[in-house]
Design an enzyme around this catalytic site. Structure first.
Site, PDB file in Angstrom:
ATOM      1  N   HIS A  81      20.810  29.209 -34.003  1.00  0.00           N
ATOM      2  CA  HIS A  81      20.572  28.384 -35.193  1.00  0.00           C
ATOM      3  C   HIS A  81      21.808  27.670 -35.723  1.00  0.00           C
ATOM      4  O   HIS A  81      21.697  26.854 -36.632  1.00  0.00           O
ATOM      5  CB  HIS A  81      19.957  29.230 -36.312  1.00  0.00           C
ATOM      6  CG  HIS A  81      20.963  30.090 -37.016  1.00  0.00           C
ATOM      7  ND1 HIS A  81      21.374  31.294 -36.510  1.00  0.00           N
ATOM      8  CD2 HIS A  81      21.653  29.903 -38.159  1.00  0.00           C
ATOM      9  CE1 HIS A  81      22.268  31.820 -37.315  1.00  0.00           C
ATOM     10  NE2 HIS A  81      22.472  31.006 -38.326  1.00  0.00           N
TER      11      HIS A  81
HETATM   12  C1  UD1 Z   1      21.794  28.758 -43.267  1.00  0.00           C
HETATM   13  C2  UD1 Z   1      23.305  28.990 -43.427  1.00  0.00           C
HETATM   14  C3  UD1 Z   1      23.835  29.779 -42.250  1.00  0.00           C
HETATM   15  C4  UD1 Z   1      23.044  31.059 -42.046  1.00  0.00           C
HETATM   16  C5  UD1 Z   1      21.570  30.692 -41.892  1.00  0.00           C
HETATM   17  C6  UD1 Z   1      20.728  31.922 -41.702  1.00  0.00           C
HETATM   18  C7  UD1 Z   1      24.443  27.190 -44.625  1.00  0.00           C
HETATM   19  C8  UD1 Z   1      25.371  26.043 -44.522  1.00  0.00           C
HETATM   20  N1  UD1 Z   1      24.024  27.733 -43.473  1.00  0.00           N
HETATM   21  O1  UD1 Z   1      21.610  27.912 -42.137  1.00  0.00           O
HETATM   22  O2  UD1 Z   1      25.174  30.128 -42.513  1.00  0.00           O
HETATM   23  O3  UD1 Z   1      23.499  31.705 -40.887  1.00  0.00           O
HETATM   24  O4  UD1 Z   1      21.160  30.003 -43.078  1.00  0.00           O
HETATM   25  O5  UD1 Z   1      19.455  31.568 -41.229  1.00  0.00           O
HETATM   26  O6  UD1 Z   1      24.116  27.590 -45.711  1.00  0.00           O
HETATM   27  N2  UD1 Z   1      14.011  25.366 -42.849  1.00  0.00           N
HETATM   28  C9  UD1 Z   1      12.670  25.601 -42.912  1.00  0.00           C
HETATM   29  N3  UD1 Z   1      12.225  26.630 -43.686  1.00  0.00           N
HETATM   30  C10 UD1 Z   1      13.058  27.428 -44.395  1.00  0.00           C
HETATM   31  C11 UD1 Z   1      14.446  27.159 -44.338  1.00  0.00           C
HETATM   32  C12 UD1 Z   1      14.906  26.148 -43.543  1.00  0.00           C
HETATM   33  O7  UD1 Z   1      11.871  24.909 -42.287  1.00  0.00           O
HETATM   34  O8  UD1 Z   1      12.591  28.366 -45.072  1.00  0.00           O
HETATM   35  C13 UD1 Z   1      14.514  24.288 -41.967  1.00  0.00           C
HETATM   36  C14 UD1 Z   1      14.668  22.974 -42.650  1.00  0.00           C
HETATM   37  O9  UD1 Z   1      14.308  21.978 -41.752  1.00  0.00           O
HETATM   38  C15 UD1 Z   1      16.156  22.898 -42.899  1.00  0.00           C
HETATM   39  C16 UD1 Z   1      16.736  23.654 -41.716  1.00  0.00           C
HETATM   40  O10 UD1 Z   1      15.782  24.671 -41.438  1.00  0.00           O
HETATM   41  O11 UD1 Z   1      16.593  21.586 -42.999  1.00  0.00           O
HETATM   42  C17 UD1 Z   1      18.076  24.259 -41.991  1.00  0.00           C
HETATM   43  O12 UD1 Z   1      18.031  25.130 -43.113  1.00  0.00           O
HETATM   44  P1  UD1 Z   1      19.325  25.369 -44.040  1.00  0.00           P
HETATM   45  O13 UD1 Z   1      19.006  26.358 -45.081  1.00  0.00           O
HETATM   46  O14 UD1 Z   1      19.886  24.072 -44.458  1.00  0.00           O
HETATM   47  O15 UD1 Z   1      20.399  25.987 -43.057  1.00  0.00           O
HETATM   48  P2  UD1 Z   1      20.253  27.104 -41.936  1.00  0.00           P
HETATM   49  O16 UD1 Z   1      20.327  26.417 -40.646  1.00  0.00           O
HETATM   50  O17 UD1 Z   1      19.097  28.012 -42.158  1.00  0.00           O
END
Ligand code: UD1
Length: 364
Positions: free
Chosen positions: A206
């Site tokens: 991820h």
């Molecule tokens: C975040 C953290 C990372 C951590 C990870 C754990 C930051 C910068 N990164 O990354 O350090 O290791 O969480 O998982 O804070 N999305 C969904 N549903 C959700 C959440 C996210 O569909 O419930 C999708 C969305 O398209 C979103 C993407 O995942 O744009 C990324 O989510 P985001 O929370 O921005 O960062 P992570 O990659 O999860």
């Protein structure tokens, strides 16, 4: 006497795991108010963790959701500021290295509220990682720094931070110790995937550096396709989206030995990791869980914050090089015993004790 207030800020999957043993303990002595920023919001990324880990429902949900870094962090800060002003807590507690950590630490510091950081002192020394930026800032703003390991204490000391540093051990070990037995008796995940102990690898990807770089992602897909073992691959939503933007998702679907699945809950992930031949991951938490469970870890990065797992011979860093990774799946076997460098599973008790000391001191 009125109880002291600690506001804990969580928002992303690993933070729910870290907060679960700590919140439970803090509530013995303090009025703990739990804020969920909404960074993770899907049932399988958030709700299932609250239920399985018995975390109290959030006292405040900021509902921020997925956005670019600046907008996400900014919105969290705006909403959190109102809440912190209304609560005027004695401490604001943040966890790990996500944008929720940064928002919590920065908002509190701007209000002159003392900040405490669980998992302080971790460093990858790569400032291109959003997590590294978040960690460095959170540590700089914290007055209590709960370091999980001796390496973390040394990293802080190199940055001139020694006051308020407490090496308490790793709270993820507390969570694991509390839940492993229940996980093993209740999870049916091995039956669901039709696998037995040692017959498969479990993989997760991820990190932005791997999902947002099509070449890196394509090499990872090649690694998984070339695996000599069955692969169970729970897909983070960001990875699923990235794979679906190209033909890579279809390629994985065609590979009969790769089982694609939605993100799994904490208990299933513990059981899947514990029984795996190896864990293949770019997650920090899983490198550590694999070590704690006594399972070899193959890390899809060139560096790690969890140097101890590599030094003890249980984790090998292969980047996204196909030949190195495929070879590791076949032949990487740890030869040395594990140590107790992550503590003894009492980190959350120690965190409570530090808060009791510091807040009693403040009262005097
Ligand atoms: C975040 C953290 C990372 C951590 C990870 C754990 C930051 C910068 N990164 O990354 O350090 O290791 O969480 O998982 O804070 N999305 C969904 N549903 C959700 C959440 C996210 O569909 O419930 C999708 C969305 O398209 C979103 C993407 O995942 O744009 C990324 O989510 P985001 O929370 O921005 O960062 P992570 O990659 O999860």
């Amino acid at each position: 006497m009125e109880r002291r207030t600690i506001v804990s800020v969580v928002g992303a999957r690993p933070q729910f795991i870290k907060a679960s043993p700590v919140s439970k303990r803090l509530r013995r002595s303090f009025r703990e108010m739990l804020v969920h920023t909404g960074q993770h919001y899907d049932l399988e990324m958030s709700g299932v963790f609250f239920r399985q880990l018995g975390i109290p429902a959030p006292d405040c949900s900021l509902g921020v959701g997925s956005k670019g870094h600046a907008e996400q962090t900014g919105e969290m800060m705006e909403r959190l500021e109102d809440y912190l002003v209304s609560q005027s807590p004695d401490f604001v507690l943040v966890y790990g290295d996500t944008n929720s950590t940064l928002a919590g630490a920065l908002t509190a510091a701007k209000l002159n509220l003392p900040v405490a950081h669980v998992e302080a002192g971790l460093r990858s020394f790569d400032m291109r990682m959003p997590e590294e930026v978040n960690r460095v800032v959170a540590d700089r703003l914290s007055v209590i720094l709960f370091a999980p390991t001796q390496t973390a204490v040394q990293n802080l000391s190199r940055e001139g931070i020694s006051d308020g540093v407490h090496r308490v051990g790793d709270v993820m070990l507390d969570a694991l110790t509390e839940h492993i037995d229940a996980a093993q008796s209740s999870s049916r995940v091995l039956e669901e995937f039709g696998v037995a102990q040692g017959e498969y690898v479990v993989a997760t990807v991820h990190r932005a550096a791997n999902t947002d770089d099509p070449e890196a992602l394509s090499r990872i897909v090649e690694i998984l396709r070339a695996s000599s073992m069955k692969v169970i691959l729970p897909l983070h939503p960001r990875t699923r989206e990235a794979l679906k933007r190209s033909s890579l998702y279809g390629e994985l679907e065609k590979a009969a030995h790769v089982a694609l699945t939605a993100p799994l809950g904490y208990l299933d992930m513990l059981v899947l990791q514990k029984n795996a031949h190896a864990v293949i991951t770019d997650s920090g938490g899983m490198q550590k869980e694999a070590y704690l469970l006594g399972v070899p870890c193959i890390t899809l990065r060139e560096e790690t914050e969890w140097l101890e797992t590599v030094a003890d011979g249980w984790n090998t860093l292969v980047g996204t090089e196909v030949a190195r990774a495929v070879d590791a799946i076949k032949s990487f076997r740890p030869a040395t015993p594990r140590t107790d460098r992550f503590g003894k599973g009492d980190a959350s008790e120690r965190i409570l004790a530090v808060f009791e000391d510091v807040l009693a001191e403040k009262r005097r």
